[in-house]
Scaffold this active site. Structure first.
Site, mmCIF file in Angstrom:
data_model
loop_
_atom_site.group_PDB
_atom_site.id
_atom_site.type_symbol
_atom_site.label_atom_id
_atom_site.label_comp_id
_atom_site.label_asym_id
_atom_site.label_seq_id
_atom_site.Cartn_x
_atom_site.Cartn_y
_atom_site.Cartn_z
ATOM 1 N N SER A 666 15.098 21.007 -32.650
ATOM 2 C CA SER A 666 15.023 22.447 -32.885
ATOM 3 C C SER A 666 16.420 23.071 -32.793
ATOM 4 C CB SER A 666 14.039 23.080 -31.904
ATOM 5 O OG SER A 666 13.710 24.394 -32.282
ATOM 6 N N ASP A 739 5.850 22.066 -40.330
ATOM 7 C CA ASP A 739 6.503 22.791 -39.230
ATOM 8 C C ASP A 739 6.110 24.268 -39.287
ATOM 9 O OD1 ASP A 739 8.270 24.038 -37.434
ATOM 10 O OD2 ASP A 739 9.833 22.568 -37.809
ATOM 11 N N HIS A 773 6.185 21.328 -35.601
ATOM 12 C CA HIS A 773 7.528 21.390 -35.019
ATOM 13 C C HIS A 773 7.774 20.223 -34.062
ATOM 14 C CE1 HIS A 773 11.282 23.344 -34.235
ATOM 15 N NE2 HIS A 773 11.043 23.464 -32.951
#
Length: 800
Positions: A666, A739, A773
């Protein structure tokens, strides 16, 4: 010049994307067998204490779902992922078993459940005699209840629970539950039109709507029909004893449903049109209503528009966080902005708490007003007082006051006043207990309350339990963790204040629950959870501290293979996630503890230690400066942090400075790409689920408070996509095709890979089907680890 550069980059990108060739899909890979065995080991059960602390629930759970579970159809609308088969949010992991441990006798009783029983985390009734849960079956969701004493479980509803938004909740009598059901006679889901009636059109004009970038939003009129179909629910009350189900009111889309403590009213947040195409469901227009127990409308407290026009870092106008007031039979409590929700607007007070007693026909009464944004109101066990917390976003500051909830003219008394980032001086959080109605309140013994905290210090975290005298404001230390363990307060043993329940772990022993007598120091084990990966127990772990070139203190946790010999230099993996701080004092504080047990789960970078690497985990990457402009020096600071980390490992004789890989997930992936673009310290990088072009998040990201148009130079400088031509080290990009994290659209990795390929960089892009994610499916997790090992083995460990 900047404008021209951005345009040229955009034109170049179009050519790169058009020239991107497609490659065949590869089968899933597997890492070494020892890692598969660790990941397939059953997870440690989760623990939940009853409201009175007399029963411990031990909840067994699944490890990882299969890719086939992720491949089940979902509908991605209104910021949600809906599973049509069960009319619920997409749920990937479930609880699978349940046992109860009697805290007095120590007897553990396992609950008999049907074969293949899958359920959500159970919820205690206020009296602790029952638990409720949602059971997932092939064609829906059922509501179940457990009798703790009898050890029996039963279904309360057929598979008709609507588990999209409001779910279920206990009433204060511990016998009944309010639940959302699928309306009777609901028609099949609408089918998309084969031929469109016309274009989809959105308009704006007049009011500013600077919103963050969200995914899975409504996009078409047909999406709105799907949302109505799946989210519309029938509120009902279910009796756990008789099994009776009684409908309340008419069907609607309900964000939340809760009964008043006296069980005379229902508080409903009813989602309404117009729906937003820019925000998830929680930003939709909604009305806050009070009904009687038959579903008749009593009061509309607020009728609020979509939250698209809320200022950046602001809050909506009107009532928010509406709930039932603790200690009152039927009193509404909410917070309301006094600055129109705009943090940039000058105002003597920003928020105030208001209350309104039943029958809700009078005027609201102010409880307290705050100079900064409200961040919580916690009531004491004894009625009449509460702790009100405010947060100042401009300097990340938190202040807590003691307030008289019955006298709005009484001056609040300041209790704590410190930076939100100051771990060393954090007083801890008040210990709470449950009232008979199920409401949580601050545990109180006359003038004393109790505080439990992480106990951060230059030597690491040493959790503590204090008690604070509200008259003298003096604290007394009751308990603190001691080396070589990490031991944290969980709860008191029932009504006793001399016996506590703790969670204790060491580097080699997994967390287990203990009964500790504070007077005699006697310890009694309550659980005996085993090490799920004993083959890794001997891995070496230590806290390393070092200084940045400007003198800022940094630290990280160093993991070494069990057979590592001093003086042997190893290839290194530096794994990090950058955080912003407004002062060097708080940025340099040590966080975490080397006394904690290490779990090896999912796609953890710690698995590299099994492959002969040294791993510097949570290598601190502080970015320090004024919150408004801190990112202006983001690149320089992360490079300086990286230099300090590598220099330290070199000085220790542990790491080979020419064989260091960097990675992150991330925002850590964003950091990784920036480091590869702006320095030559690393041999290669792994960037997972990152965002690399900040012009695609133009209204802010992370803690950035300016828009792209206010700080174009910073946005472009921080975007590794804009500097892709400088990335000359091999980089592995990994991203989930689904995601749904704000800002990290899959196109971020797609476009960075296209740019890297266009400039001839060594790169590989792994695109994971159905993954979000974070990566959930067993096949995906194993594949990601195999890819990571192969990449760093080739370009770091065996670098030529």
């Amino acid at each position: 010049m900047i404008r021209a550069t951005a345009c040229l980059a955009g034109l170049a990108l179009m050519g790169l994307v058009l020239g991107l060739s497609l490659q065949a899909q590869e089968p899933y890979k597997l890492p070494p067998r020892e890692i598969i065995d660790i990941l397939d080991a059953p997870p440690t059960p989760m623990v939940s204490m009853s409201p009175a602390g007399d029963v411990m629930a031990l909840i067994e759970r699944e490890s990882m779902p299969s890719i086939s579970a992720l491949a089940d159809p979902i509908v991605r609308i209104a910021g949600m992922r809906i599973a049509p088969a069960t009319n619920s949010r997409q749920t990937l992991t479930f609880s699978t078993g349940l046992s109860f441990k009697d805290m007095k006798t120590g007897v553990v009783r396992k609950i008999a459940l049907p074969e293949g029983f899958k359920f959500t985390f159970p919820s205690w009734s206020p009296d602790g005699r029952s638990m409720a849960m949602l059971r997932f079956v092939d064609d829906g969701v059922e509501l179940w209840a457990l009798d703790v004493k009898a050890g029996t479980a039963k279904a309360l509803t057929p598979a008709r629970v609507n588990a999209i938004l409001s779910g279920f909740g206990w009433l204060a009598d511990s016998r009944r539950l309010v639940v959302s059901l699928i309306p009777d006679g609901r028609a099949p889901a609408p089918e998309p039109p084969r031929v469109p009636k016309g274009p989809e059109i959105q308009e704006s004009g007049g009011a500013e709507a600077k919103v963050a970038t969200y995914q899975d939003l409504l996009k078409t009129a047909f999406d709105e029909l799907l949302f109505d179909h799946y989210a519309t629910a029938q509120a009902a009350i279910v009796d756990t004893v008789s099994g009776e189900t009684r409908k309340i009111g008419k069907p609607g889309v309900f964000g939340s449903i809760s009964a008043s403590p006296d069980m005379a009213y229902i508080l409903v947040e009813r989602v309404k049109r117009p729906y937003s195409y820019a925000l998830p469901v929680y930003g939709f227009a909604h009305a806050v209503e009070v009904w009687d127990m038959n579903g008749n409308l009593v009061k509309v407290l607020a009728d609020l528009p979509p939250a698209e026009n809320v200022p950046i870092n602001g809050v909506p106008k009107g009532p928010r966080s509406v709930d039932w007031m603790t200690h009152k039979p039927a009193t509404l409590l909410w917070v309301e902005a006094m600055d129109e929700g705009d943090p940039k607007k000058e105002a003597p007070f920003r928020d105030r708490y208001l209350k309104l007693d039943a029958p809700f026909s009078g005027q609201p009464v102010q409880i307290v007003k705050l100079k900064e944004r409200a961040a919580g109101l916690s009531f004491f066990q004894t009625p009449g007082n509460a702790l009100a917390t405010q947060r100042e976003w401009k300097r990340s500051w938190r202040t807590t006051f003691l307030v008289d909830t019955d006298d709005p003219d009484a001056e609040p008394v300041k209790i704590w006043d410190l930076s939100q980032q100051d771990r060393y001086n954090d007083p801890g959080r008040p210990v709470t207990t449950a009232l008979k109605t199920g409401e949580r309140v601050i545990l109180q013994d006359k003038d004393w309350i109790y505080l439990a905290g992480s106990g951060s210090s230059p030597k690491g975290d040493y959790p503590f339990l204090d008690r604070l005298n509200l008259r003298t404001m003096k604290t007394e230390r009751l308990f603190r963790s001691q080396d070589p363990a990490y031991e944290a307060f969980v709860d008191f043993d029932g009504a006793s204040r001399t016996r506590i329940i703790t969670s204790r772990e060491t580097r080699t022993e997994p967390p287990n629950y203990w009964l500790v007598d504070l007077k005699t120091k006697k310890r009694t084990a309550l659980t005996e959870f085993k090490d799920p990966a004993p083959q890794l127990t001997a891995v070496k772990k230590e806290r390393v501290t070092f200084k940045r070139a400007d003198g800022l203190d940094l630290s990280g946790t160093l993991y070494l293979p069990a057979d590592h010999q001093p003086g042997t230099r190893l290839p290194v993996v530096v794994w990090a996630y950058p955080l912003e701080y407004d002062s060097a004092d708080t940025a340099g504080q040590v966080r975490g503890s080397v006394n904690r047990f290490t779990y090896y789960r999912g796609t953890s970078q710690l698995f590299f230690v099994t492959q002969g690497y040294a791993v510097l985990d949570n290598a601190e990457m502080p970015v320090v400066g004024d919150p408004q402009t801190v990112n202006d020096t983001f690149v320089q600071q992360i490079v300086s942090n990286a230099e300090a980390a590598i220099r330290k490992l070199d000085e220790m004789g542990v790491g080979d400075p020419k064989r260091v890989g960097v990675g992150g997930h991330s925002y850590g992936a964003f950091m990784t790409a920036n480091l590869l673009a702006h320095c030559d310290l690393f041999a290669a990088g792994i960037a997972r689920s990152g965002a690399y072009n900040r012009t695609l998040t133009p209204f802010g990201f992370q803690s950035e408070r300016r828009t792209l148009w206010e700080a174009p130079e910073t946005y472009i400088k921080m975007s590794p996509f804009m500097h892709a031509h400088k990335i000359n080290e091999p980089v592995l990009l990994i991203h989930g095709m689904a995601d749904n994290n704000s800002g990290t659209f899959p196109i971020q990795s797609e476009r960075l890979f296209a740019a890297l390929k266009g400039f001839g960089a060594t790169s590989r892009f792994v695109y994971l089907p159905h993954e979000s994610h974070g990566y959930a499916a067993r096949e995906s997790v194993l594949h990601v680890l195999a890819e990571m090992f192969e990449w760093f083995d080739r370009y770091v460990k065996n670098k030529k």
